[in-house]
Design a protein around this motif. Structure first.
Motif, short mmCIF file in Angstrom:
data_model
loop_
_atom_site.label_atom_id
_atom_site.label_comp_id
_atom_site.label_asym_id
_atom_site.label_seq_id
_atom_site.Cartn_x
_atom_site.Cartn_y
_atom_site.Cartn_z
N LEU A 124 -1.14 -4.89 -2.49
CA LEU A 124 -2.36 -5.04 -1.70
C LEU A 124 -2.39 -4.03 -0.56
O LEU A 124 -3.43 -3.43 -0.27
N GLU A 125 -1.24 -3.81 0.09
CA GLU A 125 -1.17 -2.83 1.17
C GLU A 125 -1.51 -1.43 0.66
O GLU A 125 -2.23 -0.68 1.32
N LYS A 126 -1.01 -1.08 -0.53
CA LYS A 126 -1.31 0.23 -1.10
C LYS A 126 -2.80 0.38 -1.39
O LYS A 126 -3.40 1.42 -1.13
N TYR A 127 -3.41 -0.68 -1.93
CA TYR A 127 -4.84 -0.64 -2.23
C TYR A 127 -5.65 -0.48 -0.94
O TYR A 127 -6.63 0.27 -0.90
N ILE A 128 -5.24 -1.19 0.10
CA ILE A 128 -5.96 -1.11 1.37
C ILE A 128 -5.85 0.28 1.97
O ILE A 128 -6.83 0.86 2.44
N LEU A 129 -4.64 0.86 1.94
CA LEU A 129 -4.44 2.20 2.48
C LEU A 129 -5.26 3.23 1.70
O LEU A 129 -5.86 4.14 2.29
N LYS A 130 -5.30 3.08 0.39
CA LYS A 130 -6.08 4.00 -0.44
C LYS A 130 -7.56 3.87 -0.13
O LYS A 130 -8.29 4.86 -0.04
N TYR A 131 -8.02 2.63 0.04
CA TYR A 131 -9.43 2.39 0.35
C TYR A 131 -9.79 3.01 1.70
O TYR A 131 -10.82 3.68 1.84
N VAL A 132 -8.94 2.76 2.70
CA VAL A 132 -9.20 3.29 4.05
C VAL A 132 -9.22 4.82 4.02
O VAL A 132 -10.09 5.46 4.62
#
Length: 238
Positions: free
Chosen positions: A56-64
């Motif tokens: 989830l952290e990776k997805y959030i960082l990619k989204y940001v």
């Protein structure tokens, strides 16, 4: 006699006890093999929770990162704009020091035309972006050909065909209107640009009523180029 018998009995008992001690062997303590501790239920649960959290952290960082590129670009443009403003101001100061009276008067007369061109240029670029993203101006978007058909008289299929024609007419009108709007803004921008270009071409370059105009002309060209750079950055940011 009793004493002798007691002594014999004591000696026999001691002998028996000594024999037992000598024949008894002490067993070496058993050594348990080294074993790896099994994972506890708490550790297993912790690992099960950590993995989806890391994903989830990776997805959030990619989204940001993906959806904040415009913020990064805006910040970079602001830095470039601040530098351009500083360079332009320094160039204007240099031009003011060496400009001839005629050159300075032309510069003052040109300023309002440059300001007007900047506004027209921003409007033109904004209109092009509206066309690119299919976002017509409000005065065009609010035009909508629509009227009610009495379906108690006209059957449903015929009424639907009429509604479709309304939408098609509205769509065609908006397309033609935005095209005409962009063409008009582009023409205004073109005429102003040509006017400014003619004024700059007529800028005193050699002798100007006894003054050496060449240094002033070179300084003005440098200043004007920096001004154009700053105005283009402002238009891009807007």
């Amino acid at each position: 006699t009793n004493t002798i018998a007691e002594n014999v009995a004591t000696i026999v008992c001691e002998k028996i006890n000594n024999n037992k001690k000598s024949t008894t062997t002490t067993a070496a303590p058993a050594t348990s093999p080294t074993t790896t501790p099994l994972p506890t239920a708490a550790n297993t649960l912790k690992n099960q929770v950590r993995e989806p959290i890391e994903k989830l952290e990776k997805y959030i960082l990619k989204y940001v990162y993906t959806y904040t590129q415009h913020v990064k670009k805006m910040a970079e443009t602001k830095v470039q704009l601040a530098k351009a403003q500083l360079d332009e101001f320094k160039a204007l100061e240099e031009f003011e020091q060496i400009a001839t009276p005629s050159q300075w008067n032309i510069h003052l007369a040109l300023k309002p035309r440059i300001k007007l061109w900047s506004t027209k240029n921003k409007n033109y670029l904004a209109a092009l972006k509206r066309v690119e993203y299919d976002i017509p101006p409000k005065f065009i978007e609010k035009v909508d050909l629509s009227f009610k058909i009495d379906e108690s008289i006209i059957n449903q299929d015929e009424a639907q065909a009429t509604y479709n024609q309304m939408r098609q007419i509205t769509k065609e009108f908006r397309t033609q209107a935005i095209t005409l709007y962009v063409q008009s803004l582009g023409r205004e921008n073109e005429l102003l640009s040509n006017e400014i270009k003619r004024i700059i071409e007529g800028f005193p370059q050699e002798n100007d009523e006894g003054f050496d105009a060449e240094p002033g002309y070179a300084a003005f060209k440098h200043y004007h180029n920096l001004r154009e750079k700053r105005l283009n950055l402002e238009a891009e940011q807007s």
